[in-house]
Design an enzyme around this catalytic site. Structure first.
Site, short mmCIF file in Angstrom:
data_model
loop_
_atom_site.label_atom_id
_atom_site.label_comp_id
_atom_site.label_asym_id
_atom_site.label_seq_id
_atom_site.Cartn_x
_atom_site.Cartn_y
_atom_site.Cartn_z
N CYS A 72 30.20 45.57 53.69
CA CYS A 72 31.56 45.19 53.52
C CYS A 72 32.46 46.28 54.05
CB CYS A 72 31.89 44.86 51.92
SG CYS A 72 33.37 44.32 51.55
N GLU A 109 21.10 41.18 49.29
CA GLU A 109 20.66 40.94 47.79
C GLU A 109 21.34 39.66 47.57
OE1 GLU A 109 19.56 45.22 46.23
OE2 GLU A 109 21.75 44.65 45.96
N CYS A 113 36.50 49.06 48.47
CA CYS A 113 37.25 49.00 47.15
C CYS A 113 36.37 50.28 46.54
CB CYS A 113 36.79 47.81 46.24
SG CYS A 113 37.80 46.37 47.00
N CYS A 168 27.66 42.73 38.94
CA CYS A 168 28.95 42.75 39.91
C CYS A 168 29.27 44.18 40.52
CB CYS A 168 30.27 42.53 39.17
SG CYS A 168 30.10 40.89 38.18
N CYS A 173 24.35 33.73 42.96
CA CYS A 173 25.40 34.65 43.43
C CYS A 173 24.86 34.99 44.65
CB CYS A 173 25.74 36.12 42.50
SG CYS A 173 26.92 37.00 43.42
N CYS A 195 33.06 49.96 44.10
CA CYS A 195 32.17 48.80 44.38
C CYS A 195 30.95 49.52 45.14
CB CYS A 195 32.59 47.70 45.21
SG CYS A 195 31.64 46.46 45.72
N1 SAH Z 1 34.59 40.70 48.14
C1 SAH Z 1 34.75 39.44 46.68
C2 SAH Z 1 33.48 39.26 46.17
C3 SAH Z 1 32.74 40.49 45.77
S1 SAH Z 1 32.83 41.40 44.35
C4 SAH Z 1 35.94 40.20 46.12
O1 SAH Z 1 36.35 41.26 46.17
O2 SAH Z 1 36.44 39.53 45.01
C5 SAH Z 1 32.67 40.27 42.92
C6 SAH Z 1 33.47 40.89 41.84
O3 SAH Z 1 33.00 41.98 41.32
C7 SAH Z 1 34.88 41.42 42.51
O4 SAH Z 1 36.03 40.98 41.38
C8 SAH Z 1 34.88 42.81 42.36
O5 SAH Z 1 36.02 43.38 42.28
C9 SAH Z 1 34.07 43.12 41.04
N2 SAH Z 1 33.39 44.50 41.05
C10 SAH Z 1 32.98 45.27 42.38
N3 SAH Z 1 32.39 46.39 41.75
C11 SAH Z 1 32.28 46.26 40.57
C12 SAH Z 1 31.83 47.11 39.67
N4 SAH Z 1 31.27 48.47 39.87
N5 SAH Z 1 31.85 46.72 38.12
C13 SAH Z 1 32.59 45.75 37.95
N6 SAH Z 1 33.00 44.76 38.83
C14 SAH Z 1 32.79 44.91 39.93
#
Ligand code: SAH
Length: 341
Positions: A106, A86, A110, A327, A99, A113
């Protein structure tokens, strides 16, 4: 499409073709042309030769969804091997931004996410990252001026391909997108931060922090067990010393987990004096995780807490929330894509 101009020129010369033809082809490829026949300034014989020896693989649009709120578009692309990924197209006052995803899935794990739920399938190639930009420009008919590498995947877990992509997209014979208009976000793969500061001092760096102490950050973000907060902050300070560039710290606010005034103060202490900016992201809820987003008062209180330490802080405006384009909501199989158009 993984190749830079010099590499393409070598290939053309080895095929007995004139060097300038490579540049013509490079320019067409970076316009998103999907068939050699569309490369109008090439002789027919060369078009035939290229068709017989090469294929152009651009990601194919499977579906897209458009937000009714802000015109954000989320694309589901099919890659050459059938995997789907996506990307999100966003319109801002300063221009159009995309984006992009950097990996299929991945492996960072986390907790909040959606992109990590099915694990990592594979790295994306530079051409596949570039293809997301080209196909989105082609489909919208609009020029993209800004790129954020914040879609699915951890860009610093695929550093070599990311590097090639950044050079390609910056190429003056290609999209010519300025390094300062590109942002790469990492969950904190520390050794790559130093490489990045040397290789791409002009590209913006964003760090996903989300917690202020090691015990809790490790629970939320497994990468912290490998590279704890102290090492991460040290690497960030070194980055700023090398580049004089301001770092953005992303901080996703999760109700009851990291959003109290005490957390805010601890974050203020941690970052005080650094050349940085904090971007607060109220959690976008992902049903599998059970985690809840902070309420508005908590977000504002957190922001005030940080301000009292003199730290510049903004709250991220969520784009495309109604299409799960925000995000952390991008998924491996695009299974949340509805309202197919
Ligand atoms: N792997 C990279 C880039 C992808 S995530 C990273 O971790 O930075 C882009 C941003 O969205 C990151 O700051 C991530 O922590 C945040 N993010 C992930 N899941 C989210 C969610 N459910 N709600 C809000 N932000 C989220």
């Amino acid at each position: 499409m993984d190749l830079d101009l010099a590499q393409l020129e070598e290939i053309f010369i080895s095929m007995g073709e004139a060097k300038f033809r490579a540049k013509q082809v490079f320019m067409w490829l970076h316009k998103g042309v999907g068939d050699f026949g569309e490369m109008r300034n090439l002789p027919k014989t060369l078009i035939e030769k290229l068709r017989n020896n090469f294929n152009i693989h651009l990601p194919q649009i499977v579906k897209f969804q458009e937000s009714k709120i802000d015109g954000t578009r989320k694309y589901l692309f099919r890659l050459e091997d059938g995997n789907v990924i996506e990307s999100v197209f966003m319109k801002y006052k300063f221009g159009n931004s995309i984006c992009i995803s950097s990996q299929v899935g991945c492996r960072m794990g986390c907790k909040f996410c959606a992109s990590t739920i099915g694990g990592l399938r594979r790295n994306m190639t530079p051409a596949e990252m570039l293809g997301q930009v080209l196909m989105t420009e082609k489909d919208t008919g609009e020029k993209i001026s800004h790129i954020v590498v914040m879609g699915t995947g951890e860009p610093f877990d695929n550093y070599e391909n990311l590097s090639k992509f950044l050079k390609l997209v910056n190429s003056k014979d290609g999209l010519n997108i300025g390094m300062r208009n590109i942002t790469v976000s990492t969950c904190g793969v520390v050794p790559m931060i130093e490489n990045f500061s040397k290789d791409f001092p002009q590209v913006n760096l964003a760090i996903s922090l989300h917690q202020v102490d090691d015990e809790n950050r490790s629970k939320l973000m497994p990468i912290n067990k490998v590279y704890p907060i102290g090492e991460l902050i040290e690497a960030c300070k070194k980055y700023t010393a090398n580049t004089s560039r301001r770092i953005t710290f992303e901080y996703t606010l999760v109700r009851g987990e990291n959003d109290t005034i005490e957390h805010s103060r601890a974050l203020g202490k941690l970052l005080k004096g650094m050349l940085c900016h904090v971007n607060l992201i109220p959690l976008n809820e992902v049903k599998e995780t059970g985690l809840k987003t902070s309420n508005r008062e908590a977000v504002l209180r957190f922001q005030e807490g940080l301000k009292s330490f003199g730290i510049p802080v903004t709250i991220r405006r969520e784009m495309g929330d109604d299409i799960d384009g925000a995000c952390g909501q991008l998924r491996l199989n695009g299974e949340n894509m509805q309202n197919m158009k």
